[in-house]
Scaffold this motif. Structure first.
Motif, PDB file in Angstrom:
ATOM      1  N   MET A  89      45.390  40.736  35.853  1.00 47.68           N
ATOM      2  CA  MET A  89      44.191  40.380  36.598  1.00 47.68           C
ATOM      3  C   MET A  89      43.629  41.587  37.351  1.00 47.68           C
ATOM      4  SD  MET A  89      43.636  37.281  35.773  1.00 47.68           S
ATOM      5  CE  MET A  89      44.439  37.617  34.201  1.00 47.68           C
ATOM      6  N   SER A  90      44.511  42.422  37.866  1.00 49.93           N
ATOM      7  CA  SER A  90      44.053  43.639  38.546  1.00 49.93           C
ATOM      8  C   SER A  90      43.329  44.554  37.569  1.00 49.93           C
ATOM      9  CB  SER A  90      45.256  44.363  39.157  1.00 49.93           C
ATOM     10  OG  SER A  90      44.862  45.573  39.754  1.00 49.93           O
ATOM     11  N   GLU A  91      43.910  44.740  36.389  1.00 48.26           N
ATOM     12  CA  GLU A  91      43.280  45.587  35.381  1.00 48.26           C
ATOM     13  C   GLU A  91      41.942  45.007  34.929  1.00 48.26           C
ATOM     14  OE1 GLU A  91      44.361  47.663  31.086  1.00 48.26           O
ATOM     15  OE2 GLU A  91      45.805  46.346  32.065  1.00 48.26           O
ATOM     16  N   LEU A  92      41.897  43.673  34.783  1.00 52.86           N
ATOM     17  CA  LEU A  92      40.655  43.021  34.387  1.00 52.86           C
ATOM     18  C   LEU A  92      39.586  43.219  35.462  1.00 52.86           C
ATOM     19  CD1 LEU A  92      39.040  41.251  32.464  1.00 52.86           C
ATOM     20  CD2 LEU A  92      40.114  39.236  33.504  1.00 52.86           C
ATOM     21  N   GLY A  93      39.994  43.135  36.723  1.00 52.17           N
ATOM     22  CA  GLY A  93      39.041  43.365  37.802  1.00 52.17           C
ATOM     23  C   GLY A  93      38.442  44.753  37.748  1.00 52.17           C
ATOM     24  N   GLU A  94      39.287  45.756  37.516  1.00 49.85           N
ATOM     25  CA  GLU A  94      38.777  47.128  37.405  1.00 49.85           C
ATOM     26  C   GLU A  94      37.832  47.252  36.214  1.00 49.85           C
ATOM     27  OE1 GLU A  94      40.613  51.465  38.071  1.00 49.85           O
ATOM     28  OE2 GLU A  94      41.504  50.356  36.410  1.00 49.85           O
ATOM     29  N   ARG A  95      38.195  46.624  35.116  1.00 50.14           N
ATOM     30  CA  ARG A  95      37.367  46.686  33.911  1.00 50.14           C
ATOM     31  C   ARG A  95      36.007  46.039  34.125  1.00 50.14           C
ATOM     32  NH1 ARG A  95      39.499  45.113  27.844  1.00 50.14           N
ATOM     33  NH2 ARG A  95      37.527  45.390  26.746  1.00 50.14           N
ATOM     34  N   LEU A  96      35.981  45.006  34.941  1.00 51.75           N
ATOM     35  CA  LEU A  96      34.729  44.305  35.215  1.00 51.75           C
ATOM     36  C   LEU A  96      33.961  44.903  36.392  1.00 51.75           C
ATOM     37  CD1 LEU A  96      35.904  40.597  34.701  1.00 51.75           C
ATOM     38  CD2 LEU A  96      34.482  41.956  33.155  1.00 51.75           C
ATOM     39  N   GLY A  97      34.446  46.024  36.914  1.00 46.79           N
ATOM     40  CA  GLY A  97      33.725  46.698  37.985  1.00 46.79           C
ATOM     41  C   GLY A  97      34.051  46.207  39.375  1.00 46.79           C
ATOM     42  N   ARG A  98      35.107  45.427  39.528  1.00 42.78           N
ATOM     43  CA  ARG A  98      35.505  44.912  40.837  1.00 42.78           C
ATOM     44  C   ARG A  98      36.737  45.684  41.326  1.00 42.78           C
ATOM     45  NH1 ARG A  98      31.094  42.555  40.328  1.00 42.78           N
ATOM     46  NH2 ARG A  98      30.697  40.427  41.088  1.00 42.78           N
ATOM     47  N   ARG A  99      36.528  46.949  41.708  1.00 40.79           N
ATOM     48  CA  ARG A  99      37.655  47.802  42.074  1.00 40.79           C
ATOM     49  C   ARG A  99      38.334  47.365  43.365  1.00 40.79           C
ATOM     50  NH1 ARG A  99      36.566  54.103  40.389  1.00 40.79           N
ATOM     51  NH2 ARG A  99      36.579  53.732  38.142  1.00 40.79           N
ATOM     52  N   ASP A 100      37.556  46.850  44.315  1.00 42.80           N
ATOM     53  CA  ASP A 100      38.165  46.373  45.556  1.00 42.80           C
ATOM     54  C   ASP A 100      39.121  45.220  45.271  1.00 42.80           C
ATOM     55  OD1 ASP A 100      36.786  48.250  46.970  1.00 42.80           O
ATOM     56  OD2 ASP A 100      35.206  46.886  47.653  1.00 42.80           O
ATOM     57  N   TYR A 101      38.676  44.300  44.422  1.00 44.10           N
ATOM     58  CA  TYR A 101      39.532  43.177  44.038  1.00 44.10           C
ATOM     59  C   TYR A 101      40.763  43.692  43.310  1.00 44.10           C
ATOM     60  CZ  TYR A 101      41.298  39.410  41.088  1.00 44.10           C
ATOM     61  OH  TYR A 101      42.112  38.515  40.437  1.00 44.10           O
ATOM     62  N   ALA A 102      40.546  44.609  42.341  1.00 42.65           N
ATOM     63  CA  ALA A 102      41.661  45.139  41.553  1.00 42.65           C
ATOM     64  C   ALA A 102      42.704  45.776  42.462  1.00 42.65           C
ATOM     65  CB  ALA A 102      41.138  46.146  40.539  1.00 42.65           C
ATOM     66  N   VAL A 153      37.267  38.534  29.618  1.00 42.70           N
ATOM     67  CA  VAL A 153      37.030  39.878  29.094  1.00 42.70           C
ATOM     68  C   VAL A 153      36.023  39.860  27.953  1.00 42.70           C
ATOM     69  CG1 VAL A 153      38.806  40.018  27.273  1.00 42.70           C
ATOM     70  CG2 VAL A 153      38.252  42.041  28.638  1.00 42.70           C
ATOM     71  N   GLY A 154      35.884  38.716  27.288  1.00 45.19           N
ATOM     72  CA  GLY A 154      34.928  38.624  26.183  1.00 45.19           C
ATOM     73  C   GLY A 154      33.578  38.066  26.587  1.00 45.19           C
ATOM     74  N   ALA A 155      33.355  37.838  27.887  1.00 38.83           N
ATOM     75  CA  ALA A 155      32.105  37.229  28.340  1.00 38.83           C
ATOM     76  C   ALA A 155      30.924  38.172  28.143  1.00 38.83           C
ATOM     77  CB  ALA A 155      32.221  36.838  29.808  1.00 38.83           C
ATOM     78  N   ARG A 156      29.780  37.602  27.821  1.00 39.18           N
ATOM     79  CA  ARG A 156      28.567  38.402  27.642  1.00 39.18           C
ATOM     80  C   ARG A 156      28.045  38.908  28.984  1.00 39.18           C
ATOM     81  NH1 ARG A 156      24.853  34.853  23.544  1.00 39.18           N
ATOM     82  NH2 ARG A 156      23.749  36.818  23.263  1.00 39.18           N
ATOM     83  N   ASP A 157      28.193  38.092  30.023  1.00 37.56           N
ATOM     84  CA  ASP A 157      27.723  38.457  31.357  1.00 37.56           C
ATOM     85  C   ASP A 157      28.933  38.863  32.195  1.00 37.56           C
ATOM     86  OD1 ASP A 157      26.742  38.639  33.921  1.00 37.56           O
ATOM     87  OD2 ASP A 157      25.488  36.851  33.779  1.00 37.56           O
ATOM     88  N   SER A 158      29.171  40.181  32.295  1.00 38.94           N
ATOM     89  CA  SER A 158      30.363  40.660  32.991  1.00 38.94           C
ATOM     90  C   SER A 158      30.323  40.345  34.486  1.00 38.94           C
ATOM     91  CB  SER A 158      30.529  42.166  32.780  1.00 38.94           C
ATOM     92  OG  SER A 158      29.393  42.867  33.258  1.00 38.94           O
ATOM     93  N   ALA A 159      29.141  40.305  35.078  1.00 35.05           N
ATOM     94  CA  ALA A 159      29.034  39.992  36.506  1.00 35.05           C
ATOM     95  C   ALA A 159      29.464  38.549  36.764  1.00 35.05           C
ATOM     96  CB  ALA A 159      27.600  40.209  36.988  1.00 35.05           C
ATOM     97  N   GLN A 160      29.037  37.655  35.896  1.00 33.46           N
ATOM     98  CA  GLN A 160      29.437  36.255  36.024  1.00 33.46           C
ATOM     99  C   GLN A 160      30.945  36.112  35.847  1.00 33.46           C
ATOM    100  OE1 GLN A 160      28.449  33.169  32.906  1.00 33.46           O
ATOM    101  NE2 GLN A 160      27.032  32.502  34.501  1.00 33.46           N
ATOM    102  N   ALA A 161      31.486  36.825  34.861  1.00 37.50           N
ATOM    103  CA  ALA A 161      32.933  36.788  34.636  1.00 37.50           C
ATOM    104  C   ALA A 161      33.684  37.325  35.848  1.00 37.50           C
ATOM    105  CB  ALA A 161      33.273  37.598  33.391  1.00 37.50           C
ATOM    106  N   ALA A 162      33.166  38.394  36.459  1.00 40.82           N
ATOM    107  CA  ALA A 162      33.820  38.979  37.627  1.00 40.82           C
ATOM    108  C   ALA A 162      33.848  38.001  38.797  1.00 40.82           C
ATOM    109  CB  ALA A 162      33.098  40.269  38.020  1.00 40.82           C
ATOM    110  N   ARG A 163      32.761  37.269  38.988  1.00 41.87           N
ATOM    111  CA  ARG A 163      32.726  36.278  40.089  1.00 41.87           C
ATOM    112  C   ARG A 163      33.770  35.191  39.861  1.00 41.87           C
ATOM    113  NH1 ARG A 163      27.112  37.414  39.603  1.00 41.87           N
ATOM    114  NH2 ARG A 163      26.779  35.645  38.212  1.00 41.87           N
ATOM    115  N   LEU A 164      33.903  34.733  38.624  1.00 46.53           N
ATOM    116  CA  LEU A 164      34.913  33.716  38.327  1.00 46.53           C
ATOM    117  C   LEU A 164      36.318  34.264  38.544  1.00 46.53           C
ATOM    118  CD1 LEU A 164      33.342  32.136  35.120  1.00 46.53           C
ATOM    119  CD2 LEU A 164      33.805  30.942  37.281  1.00 46.53           C
ATOM    120  N   LEU A 165      36.530  35.511  38.161  1.00 48.88           N
ATOM    121  CA  LEU A 165      37.835  36.132  38.347  1.00 48.88           C
ATOM    122  C   LEU A 165      38.218  36.155  39.820  1.00 48.88           C
ATOM    123  CD1 LEU A 165      40.240  37.835  37.249  1.00 48.88           C
ATOM    124  CD2 LEU A 165      38.808  39.863  37.642  1.00 48.88           C
ATOM    125  N   GLU A 166      37.318  36.637  40.659  1.00 52.41           N
ATOM    126  CA  GLU A 166      37.621  36.732  42.086  1.00 52.41           C
ATOM    127  C   GLU A 166      37.821  35.364  42.725  1.00 52.41           C
ATOM    128  OE1 GLU A 166      36.126  40.166  44.496  1.00 52.41           O
ATOM    129  OE2 GLU A 166      34.398  39.925  43.157  1.00 52.41           O
TER     130      GLU A 166
END
Length: 580
Positions: free
Chosen positions: A201-214, A170-183
């Motif tokens: 993790m679901s909430e974090l996915g939504e926050r990072l723009g990965r709604r399908d994952y969330a 959640v504190g990553a500078r590159d949210s897209a990179q963080a989202a890939r690691l999350l998934e």
């Protein structure tokens, strides 16, 4: 490991390696008999002792104090530099930990690497090191290293591992990179047997723009845990994704599994209401176990439908409900009593709202308004004055108290007092459109036309499309018989936006009168008077009829106005002018 500003706020004391050396001065030796030693004698041991004092750059305490002072001024960069120097000088692992956190917070990768090495040398726990190294790797854009460290964190972090994992991402500078690691890492196969981790993790996915994952994780959490929280969260996501029917179906299933769960019942009824099916929502809530929250939503639905019969029934039910529900519903009981015209009962209920109740301010505000309606004007203003004192440090409530005070003064036609109250509110919330509008009207009623025009023009600067402000300014100019071309433009704009508004028609008719177009003024004002039996509209129509020679009809209109508002100031002043 802590993150964010909160972990740096409090002044902390750390053990400092080594004592502070004090400069020693030479001392004259004294013989046992008390006589001073001969200056020619051998020097005493302390006489030649020289104690070195460290400079600021090598003084641990000085660096820590400077860093803490920087933190009090929110200067994280200077604080990070101070803690970085202190970490290299101190043998305290806590100092090195703080140095690492601060360096990462200001994205100083070099300093963070150095502080991490020092922290490791002083015995940092392995999970803390893995978390910090993952954060540093993400800061550098090194996804492979970040994943390596996150895998280590999950392996070593115990029950807290996934919370730490989420904090890094959640504190990553590159949210897209963080989202890939999350998934890639937080999959259903790997997540622990803890619904909180799944939901996080679901909430974090939504926050990072990965709604399908969330949504996927949310649905899997429902299948695995079947808890009210997992149902509610997943239904909420489905609704956001536009799947209203799917969300409704999921909540219905949740209610079957958990029939007594109030949160789910409220969520389901709210969803029905949002879809426009208010009767179904009300019927659903009326059956089954009741609570204060359910009564509150039932009342809101009945009020929206203007169903006074149901509101009266809810009032009777609540009065006879269990003490815990009734005590939690005193503000609602006051509202229901007030809506039925039972003013004293409403005051009694509002008086029972506790000081720690979230509705305490609103209860006192409504009480002041009811007191004013009962003719107890001094008590109403006194109560509002108490609110203004009690909520000095809460701008939202303070603004509302001042505005209510001003509105009551306006109804009393005590315009100077209203001006003061509006002005005080504007000191709390400068340039507030509603307050500028109110004060502008108060100035206009007091005859302070320049001040009224200034407030209304300022309001139109802030909200150029405000129809009511355009009408108010246009009418104020027309009534003062000045800047009539501007007035005509403003009222015409308002008429275009609201062609059937009788207040705007009144302004237009009055403007035509000022322009000398009596026939047109009579026609417009007659229509406005027909639409709304308002005293001010009637006074305008009566004056225009009188000026056009239609005295009998004018007198008839004046008589009707007198029945509506016998003490209307505009009526009295107009009759005095027309019939001196």
């Amino acid at each position: 490991m802590l993150s964010g500003w909160a972990k740096f706020k409090q002044l902390r004391h750390f053990a400092v390696a080594g004592g502070l050396a004090l400069a020693a001065t030479g001392c004259a030796a004294v013989r046992p008999g008390g006589a001073p030693a001969s200056p020619r004698g051998e020097p005493q041991p302390l006489a030649r002792m020289v104690v070195a004092t460290p400079d600021a750059d090598h003084d641990v305490l000085a660096q820590l104090l400077a860093a803490e002072m920087a933190l009090t001024h929110s200067d994280l960069k200077t604080a990070a530099a101070g803690y970085g120097k202190a970490a290299q000088l101190s043998g305290d692992a806590q100092v090195a930990e703080r140095a690492t956190e601060l360096a990462l917070a200001v994205h100083d990768d070099v300093a963070a690497e150095k502080a991490l090495a020092r922290w490791q040398a002083l015995g940092a726990p392995a999970p803390d090191l893995a978390q910090s190294r993952a954060q540093l790797a993400l800061d550098r854009g090194d996804a492979a290293e970040a994943r390596k460290q996150l895998e280590q964190l999950i392996k070593l972090g115990g029950p807290d591992a996934w919370r730490r994992f989420g904090r890094v991402l959640v504190g990553a500078r590159d949210s897209a990179q963080a989202a890939r690691l999350l998934e890639a890492m937080a999959t259903p196969e790997r997540l622990p047997d803890d619904e909180r981790a799944w939901l996080a993790m679901s909430e974090l996915g939504e926050r990072l723009g990965r709604r399908d994952y969330a949504l996927r994780i949310g649905k899997a959490a429902v299948q695995r845990f079947h808890t009210p929280t997992t149902y509610a969260w997943t239904a909420q996501m489905m609704l956001r994704a536009g799947d209203r029917e799917g969300a409704k179906s999921l909540l219905h299933k949740a209610i079957v599994d958990h029939p007594g769960e109030t949160r789910l019942r409220l969520a389901y009824a709210t969803m029905l209401a949002q879809g426009g099916d208010y009767p179904a929502a009300a019927k659903f809530l009326a059956s089954g176990k009741q609570s204060a929250d359910i009564y509150n939503l039932r009342a809101a639905l009945a009020a929206k439908a203007n169903d006074r019969k149901t509101l009266a029934a809810l009032y009777r039910q609540l009065k006879n409900a269990s003490p815990d529900i009734r005590d939690a519903s005193t503000f609602l009981l006051g509202q229901l009593a007030e809506m039925q015209g039972m003013k004293q009962a409403a005051l009694d209920w509002y008086d029972q709202v506790g000081d720690d109740d979230p509705h305490a301010f609103d209860a006192d505000l409504r009480s002041a308004i009811i007191l004013h309606q009962q003719g107890k004007r001094a008590e109403a203003h006194e109560l509002l004055g108490q609110l203004e004192t009690a909520y000095l440090d809460e701008p939202g409530q303070l603004r509302r108290a001042y505005e209510a005070d001003a509105d009551l003064y306006m109804t009393e036609q005590r315009y100077p007092q209203a001006e003061v109250a509006f002005s005080r509110a504007l000191q709390v919330v400068p340039d507030d459109p509603g307050l500028l509008y109110g004060r502008g009207l108060a100035y206009a009623e007091s005859g302070k036309i320049d001040l009224a025009v200034a407030d209304l023009r300022r309001l139109l600067q802030l909200k150029p499309d405000d129809v009511d402000a355009s009408n108010a300014l246009g009418y104020t100019l027309a009534d003062a018989n000045r800047d009539l071309p501007e007035a005509e433009k403003l009222i015409a704009q308002a008429r275009k936006a609201k062609p059937d508004d009788p207040a705007i028609a009144d302004s237009w008719g009055w403007l035509q009168y000022r322009l000398g177009h009596l026939d047109q003024a009579v026609a417009v004002l007659r229509q406005a008077w027909k639409q709304r039996q308002d005293a001010d509209v009637g006074v305008h129509l009566g004056e225009v009829l009188w000026k056009s020679g239609q005295h009998d009809e004018a007198n008839h209109v004046f008589d009707q106005v007198r029945k509506l508002d016998p003490r209307n100031a505009s009526l009295l002043s107009t009759l005095k002018r027309l019939k001196p």
